[in-house]
Motif scaffolding. Sequence first.
Motif, PDB file in Angstrom:
ATOM      1  N   GLY A  30       0.848  -1.182   0.000  1.00 44.81           N
ATOM      2  CA  GLY A  30       0.000   0.000   0.000  1.00 44.81           C
ATOM      3  C   GLY A  30       0.883   1.230   0.000  1.00 44.81           C
ATOM      4  N   TYR A  31       0.507   2.234  -0.801  1.00 43.32           N
ATOM      5  CA  TYR A  31       1.323   3.435  -0.987  1.00 43.32           C
ATOM      6  C   TYR A  31       0.616   4.685  -0.485  1.00 43.32           C
ATOM      7  CZ  TYR A  31       4.651   0.829  -3.721  1.00 43.32           C
ATOM      8  OH  TYR A  31       5.615  -0.071  -4.099  1.00 43.32           O
ATOM      9  N   ALA A  32       1.410   5.606   0.078  1.00 42.68           N
ATOM     10  CA  ALA A  32       0.930   6.934   0.489  1.00 42.68           C
ATOM     11  C   ALA A  32       1.868   7.961  -0.146  1.00 42.68           C
ATOM     12  CB  ALA A  32       0.945   7.074   2.002  1.00 42.68           C
ATOM     13  N   TRP A  33       1.298   8.850  -0.957  1.00 37.86           N
ATOM     14  CA  TRP A  33       2.068   9.834  -1.710  1.00 37.86           C
ATOM     15  C   TRP A  33       1.965  11.190  -1.053  1.00 37.86           C
ATOM     16  CZ3 TRP A  33       4.646   7.916  -5.980  1.00 37.86           C
ATOM     17  CH2 TRP A  33       4.273   6.625  -6.388  1.00 37.86           C
ATOM     18  N   SER A  34       3.080  11.894  -0.942  1.00 34.58           N
ATOM     19  CA  SER A  34       3.131  13.261  -0.419  1.00 34.58           C
ATOM     20  C   SER A  34       3.618  14.167  -1.544  1.00 34.58           C
ATOM     21  CB  SER A  34       4.065  13.355   0.785  1.00 34.58           C
ATOM     22  OG  SER A  34       3.612  12.520   1.825  1.00 34.58           O
ATOM     23  N   GLY A  35       2.725  14.462  -2.469  1.00 33.29           N
ATOM     24  CA  GLY A  35       3.085  15.285  -3.622  1.00 33.29           C
ATOM     25  C   GLY A  35       4.268  14.697  -4.353  1.00 33.29           C
ATOM     26  N   ASP A  36       5.229  15.556  -4.715  1.00 33.44           N
ATOM     27  CA  ASP A  36       6.450  15.094  -5.361  1.00 33.44           C
ATOM     28  C   ASP A  36       7.624  15.072  -4.378  1.00 33.44           C
ATOM     29  OD1 ASP A  36       5.242  14.681  -7.840  1.00 33.44           O
ATOM     30  OD2 ASP A  36       5.599  16.745  -8.476  1.00 33.44           O
ATOM     31  N   GLU A  37       7.304  15.118  -3.069  1.00 33.86           N
ATOM     32  CA  GLU A  37       8.351  15.118  -2.047  1.00 33.86           C
ATOM     33  C   GLU A  37       8.671  13.728  -1.512  1.00 33.86           C
ATOM     34  OE1 GLU A  37       5.676  17.492  -1.673  1.00 33.86           O
ATOM     35  OE2 GLU A  37       6.963  18.756  -2.907  1.00 33.86           O
ATOM     36  N   ALA A  38       7.658  12.852  -1.427  1.00 32.57           N
ATOM     37  CA  ALA A  38       7.901  11.546  -0.813  1.00 32.57           C
ATOM     38  C   ALA A  38       6.796  10.563  -1.157  1.00 32.57           C
ATOM     39  CB  ALA A  38       8.007  11.683   0.702  1.00 32.57           C
ATOM     40  N   VAL A  39       7.145   9.296  -1.083  1.00 33.04           N
ATOM     41  CA  VAL A  39       6.174   8.214  -1.152  1.00 33.04           C
ATOM     42  C   VAL A  39       6.636   7.160  -0.149  1.00 33.04           C
ATOM     43  CG1 VAL A  39       7.359   7.111  -3.110  1.00 33.04           C
ATOM     44  CG2 VAL A  39       4.971   6.528  -2.610  1.00 33.04           C
ATOM     45  N   THR A  40       5.672   6.631   0.608  1.00 30.44           N
ATOM     46  CA  THR A  40       5.977   5.575   1.581  1.00 30.44           C
ATOM     47  C   THR A  40       5.122   4.362   1.237  1.00 30.44           C
ATOM     48  OG1 THR A  40       4.296   6.351   3.140  1.00 30.44           O
ATOM     49  CG2 THR A  40       6.539   7.217   3.417  1.00 30.44           C
ATOM     50  N   TRP A  41       5.577   3.198   1.693  1.00 28.90           N
ATOM     51  CA  TRP A  41       4.806   1.981   1.440  1.00 28.90           C
ATOM     52  C   TRP A  41       4.965   0.992   2.582  1.00 28.90           C
ATOM     53  CZ3 TRP A  41       8.917   3.590  -1.581  1.00 28.90           C
ATOM     54  CH2 TRP A  41      10.103   2.841  -1.489  1.00 28.90           C
ATOM     55  N   HIS A  42       4.000   0.072   2.633  1.00 25.23           N
ATOM     56  CA  HIS A  42       4.007  -0.998   3.629  1.00 25.23           C
ATOM     57  C   HIS A  42       3.227  -2.187   3.070  1.00 25.23           C
ATOM     58  CE1 HIS A  42       0.160   0.983   4.276  1.00 25.23           C
ATOM     59  NE2 HIS A  42      -0.264  -0.187   4.716  1.00 25.23           N
ATOM     60  N   VAL A  43       3.443  -3.358   3.643  1.00 23.70           N
ATOM     61  CA  VAL A  43       2.759  -4.566   3.200  1.00 23.70           C
ATOM     62  C   VAL A  43       1.294  -4.516   3.615  1.00 23.70           C
ATOM     63  CG1 VAL A  43       2.572  -7.065   3.590  1.00 23.70           C
ATOM     64  CG2 VAL A  43       4.795  -6.052   3.174  1.00 23.70           C
ATOM     65  N   VAL A  44       0.401  -4.767   2.661  1.00 21.42           N
ATOM     66  CA  VAL A  44      -1.024  -4.929   2.978  1.00 21.42           C
ATOM     67  C   VAL A  44      -1.443  -6.381   2.807  1.00 21.42           C
ATOM     68  CG1 VAL A  44      -1.682  -2.536   2.516  1.00 21.42           C
ATOM     69  CG2 VAL A  44      -1.783  -4.185   0.672  1.00 21.42           C
ATOM     70  N   GLU A  45      -0.663  -7.141   2.056  1.00 23.34           N
ATOM     71  CA  GLU A  45      -0.865  -8.584   1.936  1.00 23.34           C
ATOM     72  C   GLU A  45       0.504  -9.238   1.882  1.00 23.34           C
ATOM     73  OE1 GLU A  45      -2.408 -11.787  -1.330  1.00 23.34           O
ATOM     74  OE2 GLU A  45      -3.538  -9.910  -1.194  1.00 23.34           O
ATOM     75  N   ALA A  46       0.844  -9.942   2.959  1.00 20.94           N
ATOM     76  CA  ALA A  46       2.162 -10.571   3.061  1.00 20.94           C
ATOM     77  C   ALA A  46       2.294 -11.706   2.060  1.00 20.94           C
ATOM     78  CB  ALA A  46       2.384 -11.094   4.478  1.00 20.94           C
ATOM     79  N   GLY A  47       3.520 -12.041   1.778  1.00 18.19           N
ATOM     80  CA  GLY A  47       3.810 -13.147   0.878  1.00 18.19           C
ATOM     81  C   GLY A  47       4.189 -14.394   1.650  1.00 18.19           C
ATOM     82  N   ARG A  48       4.776 -15.358   0.957  1.00 16.55           N
ATOM     83  CA  ARG A  48       5.226 -16.595   1.607  1.00 16.55           C
ATOM     84  C   ARG A  48       6.427 -16.322   2.508  1.00 16.55           C
ATOM     85  NH1 ARG A  48       5.209 -17.353  -3.531  1.00 16.55           N
ATOM     86  NH2 ARG A  48       7.453 -17.646  -3.615  1.00 16.55           N
ATOM     87  N   MET A  49       7.308 -15.405   2.067  1.00 19.70           N
ATOM     88  CA  MET A  49       8.510 -15.090   2.839  1.00 19.70           C
ATOM     89  C   MET A  49       8.443 -13.722   3.501  1.00 19.70           C
ATOM     90  SD  MET A  49      11.693 -16.451   0.521  1.00 19.70           S
ATOM     91  CE  MET A  49      12.859 -15.892   1.753  1.00 19.70           C
ATOM     92  N   VAL A  50       7.945 -12.722   2.770  1.00 19.00           N
ATOM     93  CA  VAL A  50       7.928 -11.345   3.266  1.00 19.00           C
ATOM     94  C   VAL A  50       6.739 -11.144   4.196  1.00 19.00           C
ATOM     95  CG1 VAL A  50       7.691  -8.921   2.608  1.00 19.00           C
ATOM     96  CG2 VAL A  50       9.107 -10.458   1.225  1.00 19.00           C
TER      97      VAL A  50
END
Length: 145
Positions: free
Chosen positions: A68-88
């Motif tokens: 999942g992504y959260a955008w702060s204009g053209d200054e930043a983008v952050t992300w985190h897992v919303v659906e984990a994988g087999r390893m991650v």
Amino acid sequence: MADRTTSSISIAADRAAIMKVIADFGAYPEWAGQVRKAEVLAAGDDGRPATVRFVLDAGVISDEYTLGYAWSGDEAVTWHVVEAGRMVSALDGSYRLADEGGATRVTYELAVDLKVPMIGMIKRKAEKVIIDTALKGLKKRVESS
């Protein structure tokens, strides 16, 4: 969340041009070495991707997961897992962009947690490889556009 790995690079372009490349997930397999596939599942109110499904092959870390992504204009983008994988189990990161004279300083920060035990030193090395490959690929992609 484990320690974060961080690295920066200077790119000869403005923040908007760099963010345009960062937001073009369909093109990631062309320049982000470990990404085999990236599919936007949903967009946010700003039209930028909000949820993206990835197929990753980074040697010791090969998996499929959704971020999942959260955008702060053209200054930043952050992300985190919303659906984990087999390893991650967790993958938190960000790109932060800052003006640097006639260029832009791009800082990539990443922390990965895995469901399988892995020595911290090896995990940080994998994070470093992911970051360095992504930053170099991003620079080449943006500057060749």
